[in-house]
Design a protein around this motif. Sequence first.
Motif, short mmCIF file in Angstrom:
data_model
loop_
_atom_site.label_atom_id
_atom_site.label_comp_id
_atom_site.label_asym_id
_atom_site.label_seq_id
_atom_site.Cartn_x
_atom_site.Cartn_y
_atom_site.Cartn_z
N ALA A 144 -11.57 -8.25 4.38
CA ALA A 144 -10.31 -7.50 4.41
C ALA A 144 -9.35 -8.19 3.46
O ALA A 144 -9.09 -9.39 3.59
CB ALA A 144 -9.74 -7.43 5.82
N VAL A 187 -3.95 -3.14 3.63
CA VAL A 187 -5.16 -3.95 3.63
C VAL A 187 -6.37 -3.04 3.42
O VAL A 187 -6.46 -1.95 3.99
CB VAL A 187 -5.30 -4.71 4.96
CG1 VAL A 187 -6.68 -5.37 5.07
CG2 VAL A 187 -4.22 -5.78 5.07
N SER A 233 -5.65 -7.54 0.98
CA SER A 233 -4.53 -6.63 0.71
C SER A 233 -4.58 -6.11 -0.72
O SER A 233 -5.16 -6.75 -1.61
CB SER A 233 -3.20 -7.35 0.95
OG SER A 233 -2.97 -8.33 -0.05
N ARG A 252 1.53 -8.86 11.18
CA ARG A 252 2.17 -9.43 9.99
C ARG A 252 3.46 -10.14 10.39
O ARG A 252 4.17 -9.73 11.28
CB ARG A 252 2.44 -8.34 8.96
CG ARG A 252 3.37 -7.25 9.43
CD ARG A 252 3.45 -6.11 8.41
NE ARG A 252 4.37 -5.09 8.83
CZ ARG A 252 5.65 -5.08 8.54
NH1 ARG A 252 6.17 -6.08 7.84
NH2 ARG A 252 6.45 -4.11 8.94
N PRO A 297 -1.76 -4.11 7.95
CA PRO A 297 -2.23 -5.35 8.57
C PRO A 297 -1.67 -5.53 9.97
O PRO A 297 -0.53 -5.15 10.26
CB PRO A 297 -1.74 -6.44 7.62
CG PRO A 297 -0.61 -5.83 6.86
CD PRO A 297 -0.95 -4.38 6.74
#
Length: 404
Positions: A31, A78, A33, A69, A66
């Motif tokens: 995963a 993400v 971003s 965060r 996400p």
Amino acid sequence: MTGSAAGARTQEQMRQRNLSEVLRRVHKEGAVSRAALGRRMGLNRSTIMDLTAELAAAGLVREGVPIGRGRAGRPSIVVMPEQGTLYGLAFDVAVDRLLAARVGLGGRVLERREAVRTRAGVDLEDVVGVLAAFGRELVVGAGPGALCVGVGASYCGLIRRADGTVRYGPHLGWVDQAFGAELAAGLGLGLPVEVGNEAHLGAIAEHVRGAGCDVDNLIYLHGDVGVGGGIIVGGKLLDGDGGYGCELGHMLVNPFDGRPCLCGSRGCLEAEVGEEALLDYAGRSGELVGRDGIRAVVALAGSGDARARDALDRIGDWLGVGVVNLINLFNPALVVFGGMLRDVYPGAASRVRARIDAHVLPVSRERVRLAVTALGDDTTLAGAAELAFANLLDNPLDTLATLR
């Protein structure tokens, strides 16, 4: 071709390369971003957004906000691999066991099977029968909406990559066995089976998602009955002209009074540090074999058994000689020990280190690290999975289109 047509073709090639790179990074990291992808690839926000949107529309990745965060402001989306519906089949043929797994895009093992392999000589039909049955079960278990994107297999021998033929597997007598073709026929998926040498695939796996994921120059040493090796240089596997390179187990380390090797020579690294040598030195020949035998000797040495301790010391000395030569030749950042060497190395580490301190050039030893595999007994299976995903990662959309 006109200038505009050539320009359009160049742009399309660049787009395909970027799609491949995005998917490859998501496959490796799990995963990531959009912002991180942009920074690492040197692309602006809108370009990354277009690329990830195209991959998501094809069903290769998922995008989301996400979780948890901690910073204020708008979060960067993400991007995650679509591992539930896209998978590869991975097989691993070792001397004493057979493994099969369904592995999701991103490297997660979703389901697996394992069987004992008896040391009974040329057993192609039996091996293919067991693995093909496992593979068919794994496909059924994936469900009707899932798609197999490739099949990879690891074998403990010299492999002709063009057709998956085992050219030479000395420990059970395989010579020119059509393993890849036979397994593909047994699976009946209409997909080729990509076959690789176990140590080469172990090196790839450790580089992609194991102990060496942060380095581009590493050496992987794999112990089974014998010893194999894989070398990553500049992030790429060093495999030789025919794919038979880096047979590190047949590096000559004891030419004068070395133990006989199955290759016909004497004093090869695998003859001096392999299973037979350790069990012989420890006085355990004819008792347990394979992983159980190795682990029994290691346990005895740890509990103070003098003969087992001496056996590990002797193995450590010769293993150290081999590692010294490899460090001086290739200047790796990391040397990884896998297979049975994962069990042997901790007890032999002081002898290996002593050889390195005495014989490796100072500039090469000042930064090199030694470690056991981070992927445990699944290192070569993980490498086979990377073979299964290779075509998809190289050309995501076209490969997917041919499969659907």
